[in-house]
Scaffold this active site. Structure first.
Site, PDB file in Angstrom:
ATOM      1  N   ASP A  46       0.811  -1.213   0.000  1.00 16.68           N
ATOM      2  CA  ASP A  46       0.000   0.000   0.000  1.00 16.68           C
ATOM      3  C   ASP A  46       0.848   1.268   0.000  1.00 16.68           C
ATOM      4  O   ASP A  46       0.495   2.260  -0.642  1.00 16.68           O
ATOM      5  CB  ASP A  46      -0.934  -0.004   1.210  1.00 16.68           C
ATOM      6  CG  ASP A  46      -2.028  -1.055   1.086  1.00 16.68           C
ATOM      7  OD1 ASP A  46      -2.341  -1.457  -0.052  1.00 16.68           O
ATOM      8  OD2 ASP A  46      -2.568  -1.468   2.130  1.00 16.68           O
ATOM      9  N   ASN A 160      -7.467   6.841  10.067  1.00 16.36           N
ATOM     10  CA  ASN A 160      -8.776   7.282  10.524  1.00 16.36           C
ATOM     11  C   ASN A 160      -9.528   6.173  11.252  1.00 16.36           C
ATOM     12  O   ASN A 160     -10.123   6.396  12.309  1.00 16.36           O
ATOM     13  CB  ASN A 160      -9.592   7.776   9.326  1.00 16.36           C
ATOM     14  CG  ASN A 160     -11.026   8.088   9.673  1.00 16.36           C
ATOM     15  OD1 ASN A 160     -11.316   9.066  10.345  1.00 16.36           O
ATOM     16  ND2 ASN A 160     -11.937   7.254   9.206  1.00 16.36           N
TER      17      ASN A 160
END
Length: 257
Positions: A46, A160
């Site tokens: 990622d 988040n």
């Protein structure tokens, strides 16, 4: 109708597994200059995909990632077979990054882009004190916390989520404003904002309670003011397999253990 792409460029993270995959794929499909290729195939994890999207946002290039890292949330399954067909049938997701504009204690200004999130965090043992404004209107006079982040739908499953923020559908025109370990106000746990707003964050007592700001992987130390807004001039374009679409991954994340 499936799209047709004639030229692929293979780029890989420094990891041995990714480098080996790039060699294998080049042997089968050839290789082109990334600036001239129809599609860039990113091999890694990622972090490498984020790096690649940052490199291609100003070009409009399509990026198709295959996982040669660990988690690979942003990546497709790795295979050397039928790559042209997989890419031709892939779903495209296009989105705008966040633009972070900072001013530090010396008055120096810095601009950076974020695909996942912009976050602020305390630099010392003392909690940060932040004033939060949305479209010029003060929403929090004083937020005492370890940090604060503004996440895109693409980034809502990253930092988040770890900070107990909401997961956003990829197509949602929203941003998640999420505090990290908030102390005051006691009951404030964040807000969902339209993606067209401008968020200003003023660091209170900046000399006593220093704060750093980060846009994905770019960090600015000792900031006194941060402005965040979506950049409509730039677009990241990512391809995902229909049977493992990015939207499905985000939905599945909400039901994971």
């Amino acid at each position: 109708m499936a799209r047709k792409f004639n030229s692929l460029a293979f780029i890989a993270s420094p990891a041995e597994e990714a480098q080996k995959a790039a060699e294998d794929l080049r042997a089968v499909y050839g290789d082109h200059d990334p600036d001239k290729a129809d599609v860039i195939v990113a091999l890694g994890g990622d972090g490498f995909m984020l790096h690649t999207l940052h490199r291609t946002m100003n070009t409009g290039k399509l990026v198709y990632g295959m996982n040669r890292g660990s988690v690979g949330f942003l990546m497709n399954r790795y295979s050397t077979e039928n790559l042209h067909q997989r890419i031709a049938n892939a779903d495209e997701n296009a989105f705008h990054p966040l633009e972070m504009r900072t001013t530090d204690v010396n008055g120096d200004k810095f601009t950076a882009l974020a695909i996942n999130e912009v976050y602020l965090f305390r630099q010392s043992y003392q909690a940060a004190k932040l004033k939060v404004m949305v479209d010029g209107k003060t929403r929090l006079d004083e937020l005492t916390c370890d940090g604060l982040l503004l996440a895109t739908p693409a980034g809502s499953t990253a930092y988040n989520l770890s900070a107990h923020g909401p997961i956003l559908p990829l197509e949602a025109p929203l941003l998640a404003l999420t505090p990290v370990s908030p102390f005051r106000p006691r009951r404030w746990r964040g807000a969902l904002l339209p993606n067209h707003v401008t968020v200003d964050i003023e660091i209170l007592e900046a000399d006593k309670r220093p704060v750093n700001a980060v846009a994905d992987h770019q960090e600015v130390k000792s900031v006194v003011h941060v402005r965040i807004a979506e950049s409509e001039k730039l677009t990241a374009r990512i391809l995902s397999d229909p049977d493992h679409s990015w939207s499905d991954r985000i939905l599945a994340e909400q039901f994971s253990n």
